[in-house]
Design a protein around this motif. Structure first.
Motif, mmCIF file in Angstrom:
data_model
loop_
_atom_site.group_PDB
_atom_site.id
_atom_site.type_symbol
_atom_site.label_atom_id
_atom_site.label_comp_id
_atom_site.label_asym_id
_atom_site.label_seq_id
_atom_site.Cartn_x
_atom_site.Cartn_y
_atom_site.Cartn_z
ATOM 1 N N LYS A 1 0.833 -1.203 0.000
ATOM 2 C CA LYS A 1 0.000 0.000 0.000
ATOM 3 C C LYS A 1 0.867 1.252 0.000
ATOM 4 N N ILE A 2 1.973 1.220 0.733
ATOM 5 C CA ILE A 2 2.878 2.372 0.799
ATOM 6 C C ILE A 2 3.387 2.737 -0.598
ATOM 7 N N LEU A 3 3.657 1.718 -1.420
ATOM 8 C CA LEU A 3 4.144 1.953 -2.780
ATOM 9 C C LEU A 3 3.010 2.056 -3.797
ATOM 10 N N GLY A 4 1.769 1.966 -3.310
ATOM 11 C CA GLY A 4 0.625 2.074 -4.206
ATOM 12 C C GLY A 4 0.459 0.878 -5.111
ATOM 13 N N LEU A 5 0.795 -0.315 -4.592
ATOM 14 C CA LEU A 5 0.754 -1.542 -5.405
ATOM 15 C C LEU A 5 -0.191 -2.580 -4.809
ATOM 16 N N ILE B 1 7.461 -2.824 -8.826
ATOM 17 C CA ILE B 1 7.969 -2.359 -7.526
ATOM 18 C C ILE B 1 9.052 -1.323 -7.734
ATOM 19 N N LYS B 2 9.951 -1.579 -8.661
ATOM 20 C CA LYS B 2 11.059 -0.671 -8.928
ATOM 21 C C LYS B 2 10.554 0.660 -9.470
ATOM 22 N N GLN B 3 9.607 0.614 -10.404
ATOM 23 C CA GLN B 3 9.064 1.838 -10.990
ATOM 24 C C GLN B 3 8.323 2.675 -9.958
ATOM 25 N N ALA B 4 7.523 2.007 -9.107
ATOM 26 C CA ALA B 4 6.761 2.729 -8.073
ATOM 27 C C ALA B 4 7.703 3.391 -7.075
ATOM 28 N N PHE B 5 8.758 2.675 -6.687
ATOM 29 C CA PHE B 5 9.723 3.229 -5.734
ATOM 30 C C PHE B 5 10.400 4.475 -6.310
ATOM 31 N N ARG B 6 10.873 4.395 -7.544
ATOM 32 C CA ARG B 6 11.564 5.531 -8.149
ATOM 33 C C ARG B 6 10.666 6.760 -8.230
ATOM 34 N N LYS B 7 9.429 6.540 -8.634
ATOM 35 C CA LYS B 7 8.488 7.646 -8.794
ATOM 36 C C LYS B 7 8.215 8.334 -7.449
ATOM 37 N N LEU B 8 7.951 7.543 -6.413
ATOM 38 C CA LEU B 8 7.627 8.109 -5.101
ATOM 39 C C LEU B 8 8.859 8.689 -4.425
ATOM 40 N N ALA B 9 10.018 8.052 -4.612
ATOM 41 C CA ALA B 9 11.244 8.545 -3.979
ATOM 42 C C ALA B 9 11.598 9.925 -4.499
ATOM 43 N N ARG B 10 11.421 10.133 -5.804
ATOM 44 C CA ARG B 10 11.697 11.458 -6.362
ATOM 45 C C ARG B 10 10.712 12.496 -5.823
ATOM 46 N N LYS B 11 9.456 12.092 -5.671
ATOM 47 C CA LYS B 11 8.420 13.028 -5.227
ATOM 48 C C LYS B 11 8.628 13.475 -3.789
ATOM 49 N N TYR B 12 9.039 12.530 -2.918
ATOM 50 C CA TYR B 12 9.112 12.835 -1.484
ATOM 51 C C TYR B 12 10.553 13.001 -0.975
ATOM 52 N N HIS B 13 11.525 13.067 -1.878
ATOM 53 C CA HIS B 13 12.923 13.199 -1.448
ATOM 54 C C HIS B 13 13.103 14.505 -0.665
#
Length: 346
Positions: A10-14, A23-35
């Motif tokens: 749920k944290i990664l929206g998956l 998983i990798k794509q979701a992490f990259r997208k969210l990491a950039r947004k909340y960095h």
């Protein structure tokens, strides 16, 4: 006593069962947004970033993911988590964390993570030797590179500066120094620095194409390889030329008598000026072709350059010029007296 369950999917929206790529794509997208570099002094974004990192640490690791997925009936988002059969040896004791209490658990992760992965059975944090971080490849980085049409035609070199994330030199990417969050990177393990690169622009590069720079992305963790840098090419609008696929076009203004009588003129191209013959009787809007002076084609060869004729009328005329135009008009009227309107306009 139970503790708050972490729904990493749920944290990664998956959804559960998401693929490694998702998983990798979701992490990259969210990491950039909340960095933190994007959200300075934003505590909520910082906490969100920590949750995203923790979720990726688990779901991005095959063994951890398999272990997490075994929770089965204990998977109740929002409920207190209590280890079931097979997890009895994993305990969390507040005293084991020392100065880490309240900082999010072992390795700056939550207590939930610590129960599942952070401790050997029956061994406190103060007694456990820190494990070596697994080697992971750095993330790829994407950026836009705006170039001129001349650079696309001839190729060239360009120096650019980008924001580059690298392993924090203070904590070596562990996020911890002196038993607390690393102050140099705010417990993120990475820091952003400007990085200057000399870019070689290949001749024939197109709008929307990509240039890949191997190893110029984010640094890898635990000795892993750095990611790559992808530059998305964007052609700047040109003052004179219009791009038509592999062909280019330029407008050429000429005077009425030049169109009637014909003339040799100099025409602008991306290679410089070239001479071109305008045949007599050329019409406004007509296109003349200069073969092979367009953009480079993928399979070899070049497109063409088109010269679009635009007949312009002088804004001011002398009395003598007016007399000559009147005389020309009379002659033209007598010559065309037997022609229909449609024939004149052809």
């Amino acid at each position: 006593m139970g503790m708050q369950y972490k729904d990493y999917y749920k944290i990664l929206g998956l959804k559960r069962g998401a693929s490694e790529k998702e998983i990798k794509q979701a992490f990259r997208k969210l990491a950039r947004k909340y960095h933190p570099d994007v959200n300075p002094e934003n505590k909520k974004a910082e906490e969100k970033f920590k949750d995203i990192n923790e979720a990726h640490e688990v779901l991005g690791d095959t063994k951890k993911k398999a272990k997490y997925d075994q929770l089965g009936a204990n998977w109740q988002a929002g409920a207190d988590f209590k280890p079931s059969s097979g997890w009895e040896g994993f305990r969390v004791r507040t005293g084991d964390f020392g100065d880490f209490a309240g900082t999010g658990g072992v390795g700056n992760f939550s207590d939930f993570f610590s129960v599942l992965f952070g401790q050997e059975p029956g061994v406190g944090f103060s007694q456990r030797k820190s494990k070596r971080r697994r080697s992971t490849r750095g993330s790829d980085v994407e950026a836009e590179l705006r170039i001129t049409l001349e650079e696309a035609y001839n190729g060239g070199k360009r120096s650019v500066t980008i924001q580059h994330s690298e392993i924090c030199p203070a904590c070596k990417g562990t996020t911890i120094t002196n038993n607390s969050n690393c102050s140099a990177c705010s417990g993120m393990g990475m820091i952003a620095k400007p990085k200057r690169l000399d870019i070689k622009i290949p001749a024939g590069v197109k709008d929307g194409s990509k240039i890949r720079l191997n190893g110029q992305g984010e640094e890898g963790a635990g000795g892993g390889k750095s990611g790559d840098l992808y530059l998305h090419i964007k052609l700047e609008p040109h003052r004179h030329f219009t791009i038509l696929g592999h062909d280019i076009q330029v407008d050429l203004p000429i005077l009425p008598w030049e169109a009637v009588l014909g003339k040799e003129v100099e025409v602008m191209t991306l290679k410089g000026y070239v001479k071109m013959k305008i045949p007599g009787g050329t019409q406004s809007g007509q296109r003349l072709r200069l073969k092979g002076l367009g953009l480079l084609k993928k399979g070899g060869g070049r497109g063409d350059q088109y010269v679009k004729i635009k007949i312009i009328v002088p804004k001011t005329t002398s009395e003598r010029e007016k007399e000559l135009y009147k005389e020309l008009a009379q002659i033209s009227k007598e010559c065309m007296s037997d022609l229909t309107f449609e024939e004149v306009r052809r």
